[in-house]
Design a protein around this motif. Sequence first.
Motif, PDB file in Angstrom:
ATOM      1  N   ARG A   1       0.748  -1.040  -0.088  1.00  0.00           N
ATOM      2  CA  ARG A   1       0.056  -0.134   0.188  1.00  0.00           C
ATOM      3  C   ARG A   1       0.694   1.256   0.057  1.00  0.00           C
ATOM      4  O   ARG A   1       0.609   2.271  -0.643  1.00  0.00           O
ATOM      5  N   PHE A   2       1.811   1.157   0.899  1.00  0.00           N
ATOM      6  CA  PHE A   2       2.829   2.468   0.891  1.00  0.00           C
ATOM      7  C   PHE A   2       3.580   2.606  -0.513  1.00  0.00           C
ATOM      8  O   PHE A   2       3.856   3.786  -1.044  1.00  0.00           O
TER       9      PHE A   2
ATOM     10  N   GLY B   1       9.080  10.326   1.501  1.00  0.00           N
ATOM     11  CA  GLY B   1       8.256  11.104   0.574  1.00  0.00           C
ATOM     12  C   GLY B   1       7.859  12.456   0.943  1.00  0.00           C
ATOM     13  O   GLY B   1       7.987  12.853   2.193  1.00  0.00           O
ATOM     14  N   GLN B   2       7.135  13.125   0.060  1.00  0.00           N
ATOM     15  CA  GLN B   2       6.720  14.611   0.532  1.00  0.00           C
ATOM     16  C   GLN B   2       5.637  14.288   1.462  1.00  0.00           C
ATOM     17  O   GLN B   2       4.601  13.725   1.232  1.00  0.00           O
ATOM     18  N   ASP B   3       5.886  14.955   2.435  1.00  0.00           N
ATOM     19  CA  ASP B   3       4.686  15.181   3.589  1.00  0.00           C
ATOM     20  C   ASP B   3       4.409  13.696   4.007  1.00  0.00           C
ATOM     21  O   ASP B   3       3.233  13.257   4.315  1.00  0.00           O
ATOM     22  N   ALA B   4       5.585  12.898   4.122  1.00  0.00           N
ATOM     23  CA  ALA B   4       5.126  11.557   4.195  1.00  0.00           C
ATOM     24  C   ALA B   4       4.533  11.086   5.649  1.00  0.00           C
ATOM     25  O   ALA B   4       3.681  10.202   5.890  1.00  0.00           O
ATOM     26  N   THR B   5       4.698  11.771   6.834  1.00  0.00           N
ATOM     27  CA  THR B   5       4.122  11.645   8.080  1.00  0.00           C
ATOM     28  C   THR B   5       2.497  11.865   8.056  1.00  0.00           C
ATOM     29  O   THR B   5       1.836  10.908   8.234  1.00  0.00           O
ATOM     30  N   ARG B   6       2.188  12.993   7.400  1.00  0.00           N
ATOM     31  CA  ARG B   6       0.704  13.188   7.104  1.00  0.00           C
ATOM     32  C   ARG B   6       0.274  12.195   6.141  1.00  0.00           C
ATOM     33  O   ARG B   6      -0.909  11.595   6.445  1.00  0.00           O
ATOM     34  N   GLN B   7       0.841  11.683   5.065  1.00  0.00           N
ATOM     35  CA  GLN B   7       0.377  10.833   4.150  1.00  0.00           C
ATOM     36  C   GLN B   7       0.309   9.557   4.636  1.00  0.00           C
ATOM     37  O   GLN B   7      -0.912   8.895   4.441  1.00  0.00           O
ATOM     38  N   VAL B   8       1.051   9.042   5.558  1.00  0.00           N
ATOM     39  CA  VAL B   8       0.887   7.706   5.944  1.00  0.00           C
ATOM     40  C   VAL B   8      -0.158   7.603   6.989  1.00  0.00           C
ATOM     41  O   VAL B   8      -1.055   6.697   7.096  1.00  0.00           O
TER      42      VAL B   8
END
Length: 154
Positions: A27-28, A80-87
Amino acid sequence: MSETERTFVMVKPDGVQRGLIGKIISRFEERGLKLVGAKFIQIDQDLAEDHYGEHEDKPFFDDLVEFITADPVMAMVWEGQDATRQVRSMVGETDPAESPPGSIRGDFGLDLGRNVIHASDHEDPGANEREIDLFFDEDELVEWERVDETWLYE
């Protein structure tokens, strides 16, 4: 454009036991995030207490520590860009019953205490870096480029 960052993700013992590691990693990857560190580990008491230190005074602290040390986990660092929020968006709410279908907890979780996955909190500045430092040494993280990176971001 958002900043590229790294964030910490852990498939918890229930997710490991249920054979969900591969599905979660997929998924990631499909989202466009880049795996830069991963290890399958058995968390010891000290690491568990450090990881959940913010909950030390809460009545569920001992249960958290006991659960996370019960069986192996898959600890990972994603970039990734804005990885924490994306995850966090992909993971869903802490309580799977409040997580929408399509989120990891919404699809795989049934119980608050067995919610399959942990991800750094995007509302706690620096949580991602603190958690990465707890679980990984700098030399365990790999710098590399995905062949499709130019197609992921403007």
